[in-house]
Write an enzyme that holds these catalytic residues in place. Sequence first.
Site, PDB file in Angstrom:
ATOM      1  N   HIS A   1      -9.294   1.054   0.310  1.00 17.19           N
ATOM      2  CA  HIS A   1      -8.707   2.391   0.515  1.00 17.19           C
ATOM      3  C   HIS A   1      -9.758   3.476   0.233  1.00 17.19           C
ATOM      4  O   HIS A   1      -9.532   4.369  -0.583  1.00 17.19           O
ATOM      5  CB  HIS A   1      -7.464   2.591  -0.367  1.00 17.19           C
TER       6      HIS A   1
ATOM      7  N   ARG B   1      -1.762   4.061   6.236  1.00 20.97           N
ATOM      8  CA  ARG B   1      -1.142   3.666   4.972  1.00 20.97           C
ATOM      9  C   ARG B   1      -0.777   2.191   5.052  1.00 20.97           C
ATOM     10  O   ARG B   1      -0.410   1.694   6.132  1.00 20.97           O
ATOM     11  CB  ARG B   1       0.140   4.472   4.712  1.00 20.97           C
TER      12      ARG B   1
END
Length: 313
Positions: free
Chosen positions: A276, A228
């Site tokens: 991502h 993350r």
Amino acid sequence: MSLLVAVTWETQPWVERFRRHLPDRDIVVLGESFDKAAVRYVATWGPKPGSLSGLPNLEALFSLGAGVDHLMGYPDLPDVPIVRVAQDDLTHRMSEYMVLHCLMHLRDQRRFDEDQTAKRWRPDRAPPIAGDVRIGIMGFGVLGQDSARKLKTMGFDVAGWSRTPKSVDGFQVFAGEEGLTPFLNRTDILIALMPLTPDTKGILNRSLFERLARGGALGGPILINAGRGKLQVESDILSCLDDGILQAATLDVFETEPLPKDSPLWTHPRVTVTPHNSATSEPEATARYISQQIRRYEAGEAFENVVDRVRGY
Ligand code: NDP
Ligand code: OXD
């Protein structure tokens, strides 16, 4: 009884897949009218505030991804089991990404890309082989362990680090605060595959990078973060790249996503940016997995991969 699809992405691909895998259920969508009392399950990613309220017969929440930080901070999160994605399609995508980027750094591929653009022929360096390079995977869970096995097949010397001690055949696993420094001291390529929790926020910072191995085969430590974005302190990554504490980085996740146009990470010569997408939740495989979980549960078995709300993952 129905399954509510509450995604911040395009809804249609998900609705189509859930209708195919659960043909005997109503698949309803936020924003359209539906009977709230009939909703037993919600499949969600980044639900809007209020969208999970007033569902009196809700029995489970399904995260459409492996991570659940998008739910943990949600106000009034319903008190039902949260099931996250842990299935082969997503796991294999992540391992492909890790093998690709570790090999890219091993073979200094970015330099050859630049040389091709400049029409420069520079076969002047015999790169190390994978066996010369120590990879350390922070977060040795479902994704970390699969990546570890595949990287080991390529010849890399791989170890893991997790919150709790564990024994995983074929790997040295360090654990907890006391295992962190020895783990970092033997790591040339640091892979982060941890969840975002209060304990892991900002963990990828200068003080951690300074403990990575020096004098390794790649000329300096390399960071790969696909966990993350808020695990990392981007100003520290940039300053450590500039003063040689880090040699290079591959980043799939960022403090702010999409990565702002004015971020220096976009243009840094030793940073590789991906949007991502190291392990995207593919609708067909994810809907199949969630449908299987619903059928298991309705057959009287427990859900798999239930999130521990206290741990936060
Ligand atoms: P798992 O829950 O299977 O594994 C998480 C690992 O992190 C475990 O080994 C756990 O330790 C460890 N961990 C958690 N907290 C700490 C801590 N404080 N200190 C040390 N280790 C810690 O998760 P997955 O492997 O399935 O997924 C990991 C993460 O990858 C997800 O949470 C998500 O954020 C990210 N992800 C990113 C994607 C992308 O496209 N970029 C796609 C999919 C996932 P222990 O084993 O002791 O519990
Ligand atoms: C996930 C993600 O957590 O895609 O699955 O980030």
